[in-house]
Design a protein around this motif. Sequence first.
Motif, mmCIF file in Angstrom:
data_model
loop_
_atom_site.group_PDB
_atom_site.id
_atom_site.type_symbol
_atom_site.label_atom_id
_atom_site.label_comp_id
_atom_site.label_asym_id
_atom_site.label_seq_id
_atom_site.Cartn_x
_atom_site.Cartn_y
_atom_site.Cartn_z
ATOM 1 N N TYR A 101 0.833 -1.206 0.000
ATOM 2 C CA TYR A 101 0.000 0.000 0.000
ATOM 3 C C TYR A 101 0.869 1.257 0.000
ATOM 4 C CZ TYR A 101 -3.548 -3.431 1.202
ATOM 5 O OH TYR A 101 -4.377 -4.524 1.197
ATOM 6 N N PRO A 102 1.578 1.524 -1.094
ATOM 7 C CA PRO A 102 2.400 2.748 -1.144
ATOM 8 C C PRO A 102 1.502 3.980 -1.155
ATOM 9 C CG PRO A 102 2.276 1.734 -3.324
ATOM 10 C CD PRO A 102 1.601 0.780 -2.363
ATOM 11 N N PRO A 103 1.747 4.952 -0.280
ATOM 12 C CA PRO A 103 0.881 6.142 -0.251
ATOM 13 C C PRO A 103 0.809 6.835 -1.610
ATOM 14 C CG PRO A 103 2.367 6.115 1.630
ATOM 15 C CD PRO A 103 2.805 5.004 0.741
ATOM 16 N N ALA A 104 1.975 7.043 -2.242
ATOM 17 C CA ALA A 104 2.009 7.639 -3.582
ATOM 18 C C ALA A 104 1.851 6.508 -4.594
ATOM 19 C CB ALA A 104 3.310 8.393 -3.801
ATOM 20 N N TRP A 105 0.603 6.146 -4.892
ATOM 21 C CA TRP A 105 0.327 4.958 -5.699
ATOM 22 C C TRP A 105 0.536 5.206 -7.190
ATOM 23 C CZ3 TRP A 105 -3.930 4.921 -9.139
ATOM 24 C CH2 TRP A 105 -4.765 6.039 -9.043
ATOM 25 N N ILE A 106 0.542 6.479 -7.605
ATOM 26 C CA ILE A 106 0.792 6.796 -9.004
ATOM 27 C C ILE A 106 1.465 8.158 -9.102
ATOM 28 C CG2 ILE A 106 -1.407 7.956 -9.530
ATOM 29 C CD1 ILE A 106 -1.381 6.157 -12.166
ATOM 30 N N MET A 107 2.368 8.299 -10.085
ATOM 31 C CA MET A 107 3.090 9.551 -10.304
ATOM 32 C C MET A 107 3.015 9.882 -11.794
ATOM 33 S SD MET A 107 6.538 8.854 -8.047
ATOM 34 C CE MET A 107 6.992 7.356 -8.925
ATOM 35 N N SER A 108 3.133 11.147 -12.110
ATOM 36 C CA SER A 108 3.076 11.557 -13.519
ATOM 37 C C SER A 108 4.163 12.585 -13.811
ATOM 38 C CB SER A 108 1.695 12.130 -13.856
ATOM 39 O OG SER A 108 1.333 13.170 -12.969
ATOM 40 N N ARG A 109 4.724 12.503 -15.025
ATOM 41 C CA ARG A 109 5.761 13.428 -15.477
ATOM 42 C C ARG A 109 5.467 13.822 -16.925
ATOM 43 N NH1 ARG A 109 6.616 12.949 -10.820
ATOM 44 N NH2 ARG A 109 8.558 12.439 -9.714
ATOM 45 N N ARG A 110 5.538 15.115 -17.226
ATOM 46 C CA ARG A 110 5.297 15.590 -18.590
ATOM 47 C C ARG A 110 6.618 15.740 -19.336
ATOM 48 N NH1 ARG A 110 1.575 20.717 -19.258
ATOM 49 N NH2 ARG A 110 3.104 21.518 -17.778
ATOM 50 N N ALA A 111 6.683 15.195 -20.557
ATOM 51 C CA ALA A 111 7.904 15.242 -21.364
ATOM 52 C C ALA A 111 8.074 16.619 -22.004
ATOM 53 C CB ALA A 111 7.848 14.171 -22.447
ATOM 54 N N HIS A 112 9.229 17.264 -21.756
ATOM 55 C CA HIS A 112 9.523 18.547 -22.405
ATOM 56 C C HIS A 112 9.835 18.344 -23.886
ATOM 57 C CE1 HIS A 112 9.460 20.363 -18.508
ATOM 58 N NE2 HIS A 112 10.568 19.793 -18.088
ATOM 59 N N ASN A 113 10.557 17.265 -24.178
ATOM 60 C CA ASN A 113 10.949 16.928 -25.542
ATOM 61 C C ASN A 113 10.618 15.459 -25.792
ATOM 62 O OD1 ASN A 113 12.419 19.500 -26.201
ATOM 63 N ND2 ASN A 113 13.676 18.812 -24.480
ATOM 64 N N PRO A 114 10.542 15.044 -27.071
ATOM 65 C CA PRO A 114 10.291 13.623 -27.340
ATOM 66 C C PRO A 114 11.368 12.760 -26.685
ATOM 67 C CG PRO A 114 10.149 14.920 -29.355
ATOM 68 C CD PRO A 114 10.710 15.825 -28.304
ATOM 69 N N ASP A 115 10.952 11.576 -26.219
ATOM 70 C CA ASP A 115 11.897 10.691 -25.544
ATOM 71 C C ASP A 115 11.707 9.263 -26.045
ATOM 72 O OD1 ASP A 115 13.863 9.831 -23.793
ATOM 73 O OD2 ASP A 115 12.467 9.553 -22.122
ATOM 74 N N SER A 116 12.817 8.585 -26.297
ATOM 75 C CA SER A 116 12.776 7.200 -26.752
ATOM 76 C C SER A 116 12.947 6.254 -25.579
ATOM 77 C CB SER A 116 13.881 6.939 -27.779
ATOM 78 O OG SER A 116 13.659 7.702 -28.949
ATOM 79 N N ILE A 117 12.051 5.297 -25.492
ATOM 80 C CA ILE A 117 12.150 4.224 -24.501
ATOM 81 C C ILE A 117 12.080 2.920 -25.273
ATOM 82 C CG2 ILE A 117 11.069 3.097 -22.534
ATOM 83 C CD1 ILE A 117 10.130 5.756 -21.544
#
Length: 452
Positions: A326-342
């Motif tokens: 039960y992690p308190p921070a169950w979800i996080m979000s980050r906005r990409a400044h530039n395109p990123d390859s994964i």
Amino acid sequence: METTDLSTLPVPLHPGLPMLGNTLAFLRNPLGTLHTLQRQHERLVHLRIGGRHQYLVLRPEDVKHVIQENHRNYGRSPAFEILKIFLGNGLLTSDGDFWRRQRRLAQPAFHRQRLAALTTTMIAETANWIVELKQQRSKQPVNMSQAFMDVTMRIVCKTLFGSDTTGKLDGLSAALDDLNYLANKKMLSPLRFPYSWPTPDNVRSKRARTQVDTFIYGVIEQRRQRDEDKDDLLGMLLSAEDEDTGEKMSDQQLRDECVTIFSAGHETTAVSMAWTIYLLSQHPDVLMRLQAESRTVLGDAVTPSPDLFRSLTYTLQVVQESLRLYPPAWIMSRRAHNPDSIGPYTIPAGDTALISPYLLHRDPTNWPNPDRFDPDRFVPGGPKDQLHSYAYLPFGGGPRLCIGNQFALMEMQILLAMLVRSFELKATPNQRIIPKPLITLRPNQSIWIGLS
């Protein structure tokens, strides 16, 4: 022969409804939806939520890429603009150069040597709380969700401000709860009125914020007038200077960091402790081992020596396993400044990467029998130590790793060890406790436990 640039492959799109995409699925059952996505996709999945393109990152190594290796390409997502209304521009919500400056200023306050001095305060407040629980004890179960809210509020007040603020805690606690509730409501609502509009919720949140501000600014002004050099968190923040400019925090910055510490050090710790006690009430074998360790190591002292808590290895394992489930921070979000390859995929500029510690912590690839409560996963040198470092993220990771992670871990160990040393815990029959994913991962109702 033509070749394809694999780094431009689109991320697989998860089917959704026309116009609405995946919004309704997340609103109705966010955790169930996450599990479905984990079963059906391997690396990344493209979602459409609230009119935005979002990309759920499923593998620990890719999560590390986003929040550590290429962290400068990712900033706070639009969701944090809502939190900023309620919390201000503190470490949780700020970004860029301002965040980096604030982090440098605040970091010394949370060094291990500094935290050692605050441990005595945590122990003393916990001891007072145990005495009160013994006085209130009856044949009826105790609302442990509320009890943990009360004691963590006291601890954060004493460690942050030092002085005795007991007489003002009720109003402050209620105001902070109001801000938390209204921020949750606003984030989940598809219809968001501007903060300047006099809606009932906006009026209520402004009133709560005024109450919080009056209290915190009053303490800051009092401390500046007295020019006191106290060894509490506020004293450390007041004395912090920028290495390059010699500049100190303004009252506004101090206020925002204090509210952030309040929210993180009060609500999230209390929720995590409620989950931990609930798990123990369902697993008497774990509880017996925990009690044996706490009673042997701590002995009978009302306020045990801070050094003793470092020997509570099984207590720490219990805390870590509870935070896994039960992690308190169950979800996080980050906005990409530039395109990123994964890997072979691209996250476009302006879109959002989603990271779910809850999902990472229950990935059966890394955690066998992931829904089972088993503190031995965290035995030193055991199963957890063989995993990728980003398979377990109760406090986030990378440069934005929660600044108060060691503070929270120590507080939880102290509360847990001193509580189980003093009481037998009895589960309340017919309590159906399930996770309720708001800003933090709360139980769906208060957790009641018999204390004897």
